[in-house]
Design a protein around this motif. Structure first.
Motif, PDB file in Angstrom:
ATOM      1  N   MET A 174      -0.575 160.166  21.304  1.00 50.49           N
ATOM      2  CA  MET A 174      -0.753 158.718  21.272  1.00 50.49           C
ATOM      3  C   MET A 174       0.562 157.960  21.402  1.00 50.49           C
ATOM      4  O   MET A 174       0.687 157.042  22.235  1.00 50.49           O
ATOM      5  N   ILE A 175       1.557 158.301  20.572  1.00 51.10           N
ATOM      6  CA  ILE A 175       2.832 157.570  20.619  1.00 51.10           C
ATOM      7  C   ILE A 175       3.516 157.724  21.979  1.00 51.10           C
ATOM      8  O   ILE A 175       3.964 156.721  22.554  1.00 51.10           O
ATOM      9  N   PRO A 176       3.610 158.950  22.543  1.00 51.72           N
ATOM     10  CA  PRO A 176       4.189 159.048  23.896  1.00 51.72           C
ATOM     11  C   PRO A 176       3.411 158.244  24.940  1.00 51.72           C
ATOM     12  O   PRO A 176       4.023 157.666  25.854  1.00 51.72           O
ATOM     13  N   ASN A 177       2.072 158.235  24.824  1.00 54.28           N
ATOM     14  CA  ASN A 177       1.278 157.428  25.760  1.00 54.28           C
ATOM     15  C   ASN A 177       1.629 155.950  25.656  1.00 54.28           C
ATOM     16  O   ASN A 177       1.789 155.262  26.680  1.00 54.28           O
ATOM     17  N   TYR A 178       1.723 155.453  24.424  1.00 56.04           N
ATOM     18  CA  TYR A 178       2.066 154.042  24.236  1.00 56.04           C
ATOM     19  C   TYR A 178       3.486 153.750  24.733  1.00 56.04           C
ATOM     20  O   TYR A 178       3.730 152.704  25.364  1.00 56.04           O
ATOM     21  N   VAL A 179       4.427 154.653  24.442  1.00 52.80           N
ATOM     22  CA  VAL A 179       5.808 154.451  24.895  1.00 52.80           C
ATOM     23  C   VAL A 179       5.871 154.398  26.419  1.00 52.80           C
ATOM     24  O   VAL A 179       6.504 153.499  26.999  1.00 52.80           O
ATOM     25  N   ASP A 180       5.221 155.355  27.079  1.00 57.10           N
ATOM     26  CA  ASP A 180       5.239 155.372  28.546  1.00 57.10           C
ATOM     27  C   ASP A 180       4.523 154.162  29.139  1.00 57.10           C
ATOM     28  O   ASP A 180       4.941 153.627  30.176  1.00 57.10           O
ATOM     29  N   THR A 181       3.438 153.733  28.472  1.00 50.29           N
ATOM     30  CA  THR A 181       2.709 152.564  28.963  1.00 50.29           C
ATOM     31  C   THR A 181       3.554 151.299  28.833  1.00 50.29           C
ATOM     32  O   THR A 181       3.583 150.456  29.747  1.00 50.29           O
ATOM     33  N   VAL A 182       4.251 151.162  27.705  1.00 51.00           N
ATOM     34  CA  VAL A 182       5.144 150.007  27.520  1.00 51.00           C
ATOM     35  C   VAL A 182       6.246 150.017  28.581  1.00 51.00           C
ATOM     36  O   VAL A 182       6.566 148.980  29.174  1.00 51.00           O
ATOM     37  N   LYS A 183       6.819 151.191  28.838  1.00 47.03           N
ATOM     38  CA  LYS A 183       7.861 151.283  29.865  1.00 47.03           C
ATOM     39  C   LYS A 183       7.304 150.921  31.242  1.00 47.03           C
ATOM     40  O   LYS A 183       7.956 150.214  32.018  1.00 47.03           O
ATOM     41  N   HIS A 184       6.093 151.421  31.529  1.00 46.08           N
ATOM     42  CA  HIS A 184       5.482 151.138  32.834  1.00 46.08           C
ATOM     43  C   HIS A 184       5.214 149.639  33.008  1.00 46.08           C
ATOM     44  O   HIS A 184       5.536 149.062  34.060  1.00 46.08           O
ATOM     45  N   ILE A 185       4.625 149.008  31.981  1.00 43.11           N
ATOM     46  CA  ILE A 185       4.338 147.573  32.086  1.00 43.11           C
ATOM     47  C   ILE A 185       5.627 146.783  32.206  1.00 43.11           C
ATOM     48  O   ILE A 185       5.736 145.846  33.008  1.00 43.11           O
ATOM     49  N   THR A 186       6.640 147.146  31.409  1.00 45.40           N
ATOM     50  CA  THR A 186       7.926 146.451  31.465  1.00 45.40           C
ATOM     51  C   THR A 186       8.539 146.575  32.856  1.00 45.40           C
ATOM     52  O   THR A 186       9.071 145.594  33.415  1.00 45.40           O
ATOM     53  N   MET A 187       8.471 147.779  33.424  1.00 53.31           N
ATOM     54  CA  MET A 187       9.020 147.984  34.759  1.00 53.31           C
ATOM     55  C   MET A 187       8.278 147.154  35.803  1.00 53.31           C
ATOM     56  O   MET A 187       8.896 146.528  36.679  1.00 53.31           O
ATOM     57  N   ARG A 188       6.948 147.123  35.716  1.00 51.14           N
ATOM     58  CA  ARG A 188       6.169 146.341  36.664  1.00 51.14           C
ATOM     59  C   ARG A 188       6.458 144.848  36.528  1.00 51.14           C
ATOM     60  O   ARG A 188       6.573 144.133  37.541  1.00 51.14           O
ATOM     61  N   LEU A 189       6.582 144.376  35.290  1.00 49.41           N
ATOM     62  CA  LEU A 189       6.894 142.955  35.089  1.00 49.41           C
ATOM     63  C   LEU A 189       8.274 142.626  35.637  1.00 49.41           C
ATOM     64  O   LEU A 189       8.480 141.556  36.237  1.00 49.41           O
TER      65      LEU A 189
END
Length: 219
Positions: A174-189
C-alpha cells in the motif's frame, strides 16, 4: 510498484497524500503493536515452559507415590479411600485484555474451603497415598495457570501473525503504491505546467511578433 488508477489532478494528489499519511501512521502503530505483542508473547512462553516443566515433574512424583500406595494397599481399600472427597471445585473463567486480545483467566472456587484434601481415614491407608493425593490437590492452581498461559500464547500467536501480515501489506504494497502514485501525479502536473508555460510563451511571442509587424506596416 504499480500506480493506482486515478486522474492526475491536484485534488487527487491531495487525496493520495492524505492516504499515504494515514497509511504511514497506521504502519507505525501496527509495527509498535506487533513488537509489544512479541515481547509479551515471549514472556508468556518463557513462563509457560518453566511452569510446564514444574507441573510435569510434580505429576510424575505424585504418580510414583500413587504406584507405591497401590503396591502396598489392597485394590478395594484404595478404591474406597478415593471414592469420596471432602472438597469440590468449580471453574470460573474471566478475561484480560493484552494489546486488544482478550486472553482467558481461569480460577477455581472451592466448596469445603479449609477442609483437608484427604477424605479418608488413616487406619487402612499409607503415607504414600496421602502424599500423592495432597500433591495432586495442590497442583490444581498450577495446572489452571498453565492452561491459561498456553491458551494466551496460542491467541497472541494468531494475533501477531495477523498483525504481521497487515504490517507487511502496508510496508510492501500500500505505502509504495501511494508513494509511486503521488510521484506519478506530481510528475504529470509538472509536465502540464511546463506545457502550459510553453504555450503561453508561444502565444506571447506570437502577440509580440504581430505587434511588431503592425508597427512596420504603419511605418
Amino acid at each position: 510498484m504499480p500506480i493506482l488508477n486515478v486522474n492526475p489532478t491536484r485534488m487527487e494528489l491531495s487525496r493520495m497524500k492524505d492516504r499515504l499519511s494515514v497509511a504511514q501512521k497506521g504502519h507505525r502503530l501496527l509495527r509498535d503493536k506487533r513488537d509489544e505483542m512479541m515481547r509479551r508473547f515471549l514472556l508468556l512462553v518463557r513462563e509457560a515452559r518453566q511452569l510446564r516443566g514444574q507441573v510435569e515433574a510434580d505429576i510424575a512424583a505424585a504418580m510414583q507415590q500413587m504406584e507405591l500406595a497401590s503396591s502396598r494397599m489392597q485394590p478395594q481399600r484404595l478404591d474406597s479411600a478415593l471414592l469420596l472427597s471432602t472438597k469440590s471445585a468449580r471453574l470460573t473463567v474471566s478475561s484480560q485484555n493484552i494489546m486488544g486480545v482478550n486472553v482467558p483467566i481461569y480460577a477455581a472456587e472451592y466448596a469445603g474451603e479449609g477442609a483437608s484434601a484427604l477424605s479418608y481415614g488413616y487406619a487402612f491407608t499409607t503415607e504414600a497415598l496421602d502424599e500423592a493425593v495432597t500433591s495432586l490437590s495442590d497442583l490444581l492452581p498450577h495446572m489452571l495457570r498453565l492452561a491459561e498461559l498456553e491458551k494466551s500464547v496460542q491467541m497472541l500467536s494468531a494475533e501477531i501473525e495477523k498483525t504481521r501480515r497487515r504490517v507487511n501489506a502496508l510496508e510492501h504494497v500500500m505505502i509504495p503504491n501511494y508513494v509511486d502514485t503521488v510521484k506519478h501525479i506530481t510528475m504529470r502536473l509538472d509536465e502540464n505546467e511546463r506545457g502550459n508555460l510553453t504555450r503561453l510563451m508561444k502565444v506571447k511571442d506570437m502577440m509580440v511578433e504581430k505587434e511588431y509587424e503592425g508597427r512596420e506596416s504603419r511605418d
